[in-house]
Design a protein around this motif. Structure first.
Motif, PDB file in Angstrom:
ATOM      1  N   ALA A  11       0.826  -1.264   0.095  1.00 33.62           N
ATOM      2  CA  ALA A  11       0.127  -0.227   0.011  1.00 33.62           C
ATOM      3  C   ALA A  11       0.676   1.138   0.155  1.00 33.62           C
ATOM      4  N   ALA A  12       1.843   1.234   0.622  1.00 35.28           N
ATOM      5  CA  ALA A  12       2.742   2.186   0.721  1.00 35.28           C
ATOM      6  C   ALA A  12       3.727   2.535  -0.483  1.00 35.28           C
ATOM      7  N   ASP A  13       3.707   1.804  -1.422  1.00 35.95           N
ATOM      8  CA  ASP A  13       4.375   1.788  -2.810  1.00 35.95           C
ATOM      9  C   ASP A  13       3.588   2.569  -3.916  1.00 35.95           C
ATOM     10  N   TRP A  53      -5.962   0.901  -7.358  1.00 36.62           N
ATOM     11  CA  TRP A  53      -6.958   0.305  -6.847  1.00 36.62           C
ATOM     12  C   TRP A  53      -6.596  -1.007  -6.153  1.00 36.62           C
ATOM     13  N   ARG A  54      -5.332  -1.397  -6.513  1.00 37.24           N
ATOM     14  CA  ARG A  54      -4.789  -2.697  -5.654  1.00 37.24           C
ATOM     15  C   ARG A  54      -4.393  -2.112  -4.253  1.00 37.24           C
ATOM     16  N   ARG A  55      -3.627  -1.110  -4.257  1.00 34.76           N
ATOM     17  CA  ARG A  55      -3.242  -0.549  -2.933  1.00 34.76           C
ATOM     18  C   ARG A  55      -4.570  -0.095  -2.121  1.00 34.76           C
ATOM     19  N   ARG A  56      -5.499   0.215  -2.762  1.00 39.86           N
ATOM     20  CA  ARG A  56      -6.614   0.718  -1.877  1.00 39.86           C
ATOM     21  C   ARG A  56      -7.238  -0.507  -1.172  1.00 39.86           C
ATOM     22  N   HIS A  57      -7.392  -1.528  -1.753  1.00 41.10           N
ATOM     23  CA  HIS A  57      -7.691  -3.125  -1.372  1.00 41.10           C
ATOM     24  C   HIS A  57      -6.916  -3.561  -0.325  1.00 41.10           C
ATOM     25  N   CYS A  58      -5.707  -3.069  -0.345  1.00 39.60           N
ATOM     26  CA  CYS A  58      -4.653  -3.439   0.602  1.00 39.60           C
ATOM     27  C   CYS A  58      -4.918  -2.765   2.159  1.00 39.60           C
ATOM     28  N   LEU A  66       2.986   5.098   5.700  1.00 40.76           N
ATOM     29  CA  LEU A  66       1.441   5.175   5.360  1.00 40.76           C
ATOM     30  C   LEU A  66       1.097   6.507   5.269  1.00 40.76           C
ATOM     31  N   LEU A  67       1.499   7.258   6.562  1.00 43.57           N
ATOM     32  CA  LEU A  67       1.370   8.803   6.746  1.00 43.57           C
ATOM     33  C   LEU A  67       1.575   9.385   5.674  1.00 43.57           C
ATOM     34  N   SER A  68       2.819   9.110   5.185  1.00 42.97           N
ATOM     35  CA  SER A  68       3.352   9.829   4.302  1.00 42.97           C
ATOM     36  C   SER A  68       2.550   9.790   2.922  1.00 42.97           C
ATOM     37  N   ARG A  69       2.058   8.794   2.583  1.00 46.05           N
ATOM     38  CA  ARG A  69       1.094   8.597   1.365  1.00 46.05           C
ATOM     39  C   ARG A  69      -0.085   9.624   1.622  1.00 46.05           C
ATOM     40  N   VAL A  77      -6.579   6.409  -2.729  1.00 45.32           N
ATOM     41  CA  VAL A  77      -5.705   5.762  -1.679  1.00 45.32           C
ATOM     42  C   VAL A  77      -5.662   6.491  -0.362  1.00 45.32           C
ATOM     43  N   ARG A  78      -5.392   7.902  -0.707  1.00 46.49           N
ATOM     44  CA  ARG A  78      -5.369   8.749   0.482  1.00 46.49           C
ATOM     45  C   ARG A  78      -6.603   8.723   1.466  1.00 46.49           C
ATOM     46  N   ILE A  79      -7.857   8.567   0.603  1.00 39.64           N
ATOM     47  CA  ILE A  79      -8.936   8.853   1.511  1.00 39.64           C
ATOM     48  C   ILE A  79      -9.127   7.520   2.236  1.00 39.64           C
TER      49      ILE A  79
END
Length: 400
Positions: free
Chosen positions: A31-33, A39-44, A60-63, A73-75
Motif C-alpha cells: 500500500a505504501a508503494d 485500486w490494488r493499494r486501496r484494497h490492501c 503510510l502517513l507519508s502517502r 488511496v489517500r481517502i
C-alpha cells in the motif's frame, strides 16, 4: 508481491477475505508503494483495518500527506489512520482547503476523529449536503465529534443560525430520543424533511396537526404520519381536513399535473414543497399507459402523415446509458418523442402534418408554450441540479 497481485485481479471482485488473512507487513509495504496500481493499494489498505503494523505507520502517513498520490488511496488511508495524533498538524494546516473535494471531506472526518472541534462548522455543512455520499461522511464526522467531546460541547460551538446547524441539532435531539416534531415548522424545507424522516410517534403527529403554526408544518406532519402508518384513508381524511392544500401552477392542467405528480412526488428532492408529496399520496394515479400500443399508434400515425418512421427506441438505449420517460421515433432528421407518462408527444422540429396525425391518433401535443411551464417548488434531480423543471423536461426526462 506477485501473490498479492493474484488476490487483486485487474477485473472482477477482490477476494477481501483472503486479503484480510494475508501478512499485514506485506500489505502495508504494498500500500505504501505508489508504483503499484492505485485500486490494488486501496484494497490492501481496507484489508489492514484493525491491524496496521506500527513500523509502517510513518510510511503510510507519508502517502496521506503526498498530494501527488491517488486520492482514492489517500481517502482509504485517512479512514484507516485519520485518528493518529501525529497527523493532526497536517490535517489542520490551512492549505488543506486546496485538496479536491473528496479528499477534503475525508480530512474533515479525520479531524473529527481526532477531536478537532474547529472542524464542526464545515462538518455540519457536509452532513447537510444534498449528495448522500457526502452527507454520510459529514454525519460520521459529527458523530465522531459527539462521541469524543460530548453533544453539548458541539452544540455550543455550532449555534443554530444556519440550516445545517439546525439540522445537526435535530439529529442530535432525535439520537437521544427527544421529540423533534417542532422542527417540522423549520423555515428551511430540508430541515423539516429531515425531521419528518426521524419521527416515530403517530399519535404525537396527530396532535401536532392541531397545534402546528403553519399550513406547511401541518402538511409535513400529514406526510410523516402517512409514512409511519401507510394508512391512505386516514391520510386522505387529514388532507380533506386541511382543505386539500396544493401548489398552484399557472397553465398546468390536471392531466399533465397528475402524470407529473405521480411520477415525481415520490422521489422529489428535500427542498420540494411538501404539498406535492401529500398530493401524490392523496390523489388517484393516472391510468396505466399501454406503452407498446401507444408506440404502435404513434408509428402508424407518422407513416400515415407521409413520413418513414424508424422503430421506436427508448431514450436510455438511444443514449447508450441511463433511463427516462420517453421513446424516440426517428423520421429522417426529425425526432419524435413519445412519453411513457401518458398520451404526450412532441418533436425537435414541428411538423404540422405529423402533429395533426398524432393528435388524430389520440396523442396530446406538447408545444413550446406548455412545455416551458415550470412546475413550481417540485425539485427534481437533473444532471447535478435539484430545482423545479419545465413540463417538457419532466414528461420527456432522461438522466444518465
Amino acid at each position: 508481491m506477485r501473490r498479492i497481485d493474484k488476490l487483486l485481479p485487474d477485473t472482477g471482485a477482490c477476494d477481501l477475505d483472503r486479503l484480510r488473512a494475508y501478512d499485514a507487513d506485506a500489505l502495508a509495504r504494498y500500500a505504501a508503494d505508489p508504483a503499484h496500481a492505485w485500486w490494488r493499494r486501496r484494497h490492501c489498505v481496507h484489508a489492514l483495518a484493525g491491524r496496521v503494523p506500527e513500523p509502517w505507520v510513518g510510511a503510510l502517513l507519508s502517502r496521506i500527506r503526498d498530494t501527488g498520490d491517488t486520492g482514492e488511496v489517500r481517502i482509504a488511508l485517512l479512514d484507516l489512520l485519520g485518528g493518529r495524533a501525529e497527523l493532526v498538524p497536517w490535517l489542520r494546516h490551512e492549505d488543506r482547503g486546496a485538496e479536491y473535494s473528496s479528499v477534503f471531506d475525508a480530512i474533515l472526518k479525520a479531524r473529527a476523529v481526532c477531536g478537532d472541534l474547529s472542524a464542526a462548522g464545515e462538518l455540519a455543512a457536509l452532513a447537510f449536503d444534498p449528495w448522500a455520499h457526502r452527507r454520510a461522511i459529514g454525519e460520521a464526522g459529527m458523530d465522531a465529534l459527539v462521541d469524543r467531546l460530548g453533544v453539548d460541547v458541539v452544540l455550543a460551538v455550532l449555534g443554530d443560525a444556519r440550516p445545517a446547524e439546525r439540522a445537526f441539532r435535530v439529529r442530535a435531539r432525535a439520537r437521544v430520543g427527544e421529540d423533534v416534531t417542532d422542527a417540522l415548522a423549520d423555515p428551511e424545507r430540508a430541515v423539516a424533511y429531515l425531521a419528518q424522516s426521524l419521527l416515530r410517534d403517530p399519535d404525537r403527529l396527530r396532535r401536532y396537526l392541531d397545534e402546528a403554526p403553519t399550513v406547511e408544518a401541518r402538511v409535513w406532519a400529514a406526510y410523516a404520519l402517512h409514512n409511519l402508518t401507510e394508512d391512505t384513508a386516514e391520510t386522505r381524511a387529514v388532507d380533506d381536513a386541511l382543505g386539500r392544500p396544493r401548489v398552484e401552477v399557472a397553465g398546468l392542467d390536471e392531466e399533465i399535473r397528475r402524470a407529473i405528480v405521480h411520477e415525481y412526488a415520490p422521489v422529489c428532492q428535500r427542498d420540494s414543497d411538501p404539498r406535492w408529496r401529500l398530493e401524490g399520496v392523496c390523489t388517484e394515479p393516472p391510468a396505466e399507459v399501454d406503452i407498446s400500443g401507444q408506440l404502435r399508434r404513434a408509428s402508424a400515425a407518422l407513416a400515415a402523415a407521409g413520413l418513414d418512421p424508424a422503430p421506436p427506441v427508448h431514450c436510455g438505449d438511444d443514449s447508450g446509458q441511463g433511463d427516462g420517460t420517453y421513446h424516440i421515433i426517428r423520421c429522417g432528421e426529425n425526432r419524435f418523442y413519445i412519453s411513457t407518462l401518458g398520451r404526450f408527444a412532441t418533436c425537435d422540429d414541428d411538423d404540422d402534418n405529423a402533429h395533426e396525425a398524432l393528435e388524430s391518433a389520440g396523442f396530446r401535443w406538447i408545444d413550446e408554450t406548455i412545455g416551458s411551464i415550470r412546475v413550481t417548488d417540485l425539485c427534481v434531480y437533473y444532471f447535478g441540479d435539484r430545482v423545479p423543471l419545465g413540463v417538457a423536461t419532466l414528461l420527456f426526462y432522461w438522466q444518465d
